[in-house]
Design a protein around this motif. Sequence first.
Motif, mmCIF file in Angstrom:
data_model
loop_
_atom_site.group_PDB
_atom_site.id
_atom_site.type_symbol
_atom_site.label_atom_id
_atom_site.label_comp_id
_atom_site.label_asym_id
_atom_site.label_seq_id
_atom_site.Cartn_x
_atom_site.Cartn_y
_atom_site.Cartn_z
ATOM 1 N N GLY A 54 0.817 -1.213 0.000
ATOM 2 C CA GLY A 54 0.000 0.000 0.000
ATOM 3 C C GLY A 54 0.846 1.257 0.000
ATOM 4 O O GLY A 54 0.519 2.234 -0.674
ATOM 5 N N GLY A 65 0.950 2.886 -3.463
ATOM 6 C CA GLY A 65 0.200 4.118 -3.200
ATOM 7 C C GLY A 65 0.969 5.361 -3.606
ATOM 8 O O GLY A 65 0.374 6.394 -3.908
ATOM 9 N N ASN A 90 -6.807 2.327 1.506
ATOM 10 C CA ASN A 90 -5.355 2.139 1.392
ATOM 11 C C ASN A 90 -4.605 3.031 2.379
ATOM 12 O O ASN A 90 -3.630 2.586 2.992
ATOM 13 C CB ASN A 90 -4.886 2.427 -0.041
ATOM 14 N N LYS A 149 -2.113 1.148 5.001
ATOM 15 C CA LYS A 149 -0.659 1.250 4.877
ATOM 16 C C LYS A 149 0.014 1.677 6.171
ATOM 17 O O LYS A 149 1.228 1.551 6.304
ATOM 18 C CB LYS A 149 -0.277 2.171 3.717
ATOM 19 N N TRP A 208 -11.540 -3.580 -0.030
ATOM 20 C CA TRP A 208 -10.587 -2.984 -0.967
ATOM 21 C C TRP A 208 -10.379 -3.925 -2.155
ATOM 22 O O TRP A 208 -10.374 -3.481 -3.301
ATOM 23 C CB TRP A 208 -9.247 -2.683 -0.281
ATOM 24 N N HIS A 253 -11.159 -3.026 -5.909
ATOM 25 C CA HIS A 253 -10.021 -3.044 -6.823
ATOM 26 C C HIS A 253 -10.311 -3.929 -8.030
ATOM 27 O O HIS A 253 -9.943 -3.583 -9.154
ATOM 28 C CB HIS A 253 -8.761 -3.522 -6.086
#
Length: 148
Positions: free
Chosen positions: A47, A51, A103, A107, A125, A129
């Motif tokens: 993440g 990210g 996210n 993270k 998620w 996704h």
Amino acid sequence: MLDALEVVTVVGVGVMVGVEFSVAFVINPILNALPEDSGQLGRAHGGRMLGAVMPVWYIASLVLVAVRAIAGWHHRGAGLVVTAGALLILSVIMSILLLVPINNRGKTWTPDSRPADWKQQMNRWDRLHQVRVAVIVAAFTLLVAALV
């Protein structure tokens, strides 16, 4: 020059789609099969890493598609390129509104700081996704169809 732009656009978008596809159907299933702490730590690291990279990649892909749509407005497939761009915009909106908030929480989690519902949040998620992957695969497919 338009040919070079098309190659760069297809490769850039295609590799982005490949990364996101592999996260959905390879990396996260592997991480989900690991013992709790290992899987959660791996997802947190992923993440943080992805990210930081993926927002730039999504925007760059969208810019390339927009430039190709403008530069090739009077060429075959312009409508498909515009539709691919619209799908990429949808994927960015989905990311900002639905995926990034999860996210950003995930993270930062450690085995000691994660919430009790961390698995449910990661499952949400994952589902979101997978929908985003379907959208960007459709965008990539239209882009390639327009340029072939």
